[in-house]
Design a protein around this motif. Structure first.
Motif, PDB file in Angstrom:
ATOM      1  N   THR A   1       0.822  -1.207   0.000  1.00  0.00           N
ATOM      2  CA  THR A   1       0.000   0.000   0.000  1.00  0.00           C
ATOM      3  C   THR A   1       0.858   1.260   0.000  1.00  0.00           C
TER       4      THR A   1
ATOM      5  N   CYS B   1      -5.615   6.313  -9.165  1.00  0.00           N
ATOM      6  CA  CYS B   1      -4.774   6.495  -7.986  1.00  0.00           C
ATOM      7  C   CYS B   1      -5.661   6.480  -6.752  1.00  0.00           C
ATOM      8  N   TYR B   2      -5.043   6.533  -5.591  1.00  0.00           N
ATOM      9  CA  TYR B   2      -5.800   6.451  -4.336  1.00  0.00           C
ATOM     10  C   TYR B   2      -6.822   7.575  -4.205  1.00  0.00           C
TER      11      TYR B   2
ATOM     12  N   VAL C   1      -0.498   8.652   2.152  1.00  0.00           N
ATOM     13  CA  VAL C   1      -1.249   7.417   1.908  1.00  0.00           C
ATOM     14  C   VAL C   1      -2.140   7.057   3.088  1.00  0.00           C
ATOM     15  N   ASN C   2      -1.554   6.974   4.279  1.00  0.00           N
ATOM     16  CA  ASN C   2      -2.312   6.507   5.453  1.00  0.00           C
ATOM     17  C   ASN C   2      -2.700   7.613   6.418  1.00  0.00           C
TER      18      ASN C   2
ATOM     19  N   CYS D   1       2.278   2.763   3.064  1.00  0.00           N
ATOM     20  CA  CYS D   1       2.051   3.589   4.253  1.00  0.00           C
ATOM     21  C   CYS D   1       3.362   4.077   4.864  1.00  0.00           C
TER      22      CYS D   1
END
Length: 274
Positions: free
Chosen positions: A58, A207-208, A82-83, A60
């Motif tokens: 992921t 993308c995220y 990200v996180n 993070c």
């Protein structure tokens, strides 16, 4: 924690105060002065540094605390895009894997009764110098016999960007070989074919940030709620922010935690063709 170290707080109180303080900071909440003071006392002498979580891919960012040369705590990095300060159970165990009783700490080489390399021999611990010397000998043999394509690297899917860059430079710039792939290439081989056929490119599109803009999320053969909980937190946030408009579709061979949020679920038999 470091075994044998005396603390003013009990272990339970430390866990409660530190966890609460970290969680509150991650979401921007104010922390009671007494709780912050207790957390600061427990963390006296700790050094916090940034790191990358090494479990799933992921990406993070985490913070790792060290004291006396040992990792004593892990938490999510609030500045990581990200996180955003969150951390899942796998991320919290980054420190545990460092001190596992069965952790490999020295190279192992297959040798015969004379201590010479033998690919059919039994594993024996050797020094790092011996390990690199053996690699040098056999890499030279492979290059001489087969040229640049005679050597290859089966890399990690958990490489950081910097580590992956160094590996690429070594193989392509040093050995002039293109035989370099991470384990992600192998485990995603069937998905790559699907991506090519569907999107014309061998990787997932988007993308995220798209998760927070989409109206439909399809989880196909992926128990995201348990396998990638940090990304799942974005899906749940998007779904709960507009429950009537945003739809979650779960396609799987069995029911699991991702099923709990799904508006539509398709359970199909393994080895069948949808």
């Amino acid at each position: 924690f470091i075994q044998g170290e005396k603390m003013a707080l009990s272990r339970r109180d430390f866990l409660k105060s530190s966890a609460a303080a970290s969680a509150a900071a991650a979401v921007g909440m104010s922390v009671p002065a007494s709780m912050q003071a207790a957390s600061n006392e427990a963390q006296s002498g700790w050094r916090w540094d940034k790191a990358a979580c090494r479990f799933c891919g992921t990406g993070c960012g985490i913070m790792m605390a060290t004291k006396n040369g040992r990792i004593v705590a892990v938490k999510g990095d609030p500045a990581a895009p990200v996180n955003r300060g969150l951390n899942c159970i796998k991320g919290y165990f980054n420190a545990k894997i460092m001190y596992g009783a069965d952790r490999l700490k020295t190279p192992l080489l297959r040798v015969n009764d004379k201590g010479e390399f033998d690919k059919n021999g039994k594993f024996a611990p050797v020094s790092w110098k011996r390990a690199f010397d053996e690699m040098e000998v056999h890499i030279k043999k492979a290059l001489k016999a087969s040229g640049p394509e005679g050597v290859g690297v089966f890399a990690s899917g958990q490489y950081t960007v910097m580590e992956g860059y160094a590996a690429q430079k070594m193989m392509k710039g040093g050995f002039r070989s293109n035989a370099l792939d991470p384990n992600a290439r192998h485990c995603m081989a069937s998905a790559v074919v699907g991506f090519y056929q569907t999107f014309g490119i061998d990787e997932p599109s988007g993308c995220y940030d798209d998760i927070e803009l989409t109206d439909t999320v399809v989880s196909w053969g992926s128990n995201m709620a348990e396998m990638h909980p940090i990304l799942w937190s974005r899906v749940t946030d998007r779904k709960l922010s507009d429950p009537d408009r945003v739809k979650v579709v779960n396609i799987s061979t069995y029911r699991h935690r991702t099923s709990d949020l799904a508006d539509m679920e398709i359970i199909f038999s393994p080895n069948t063709d949808l």
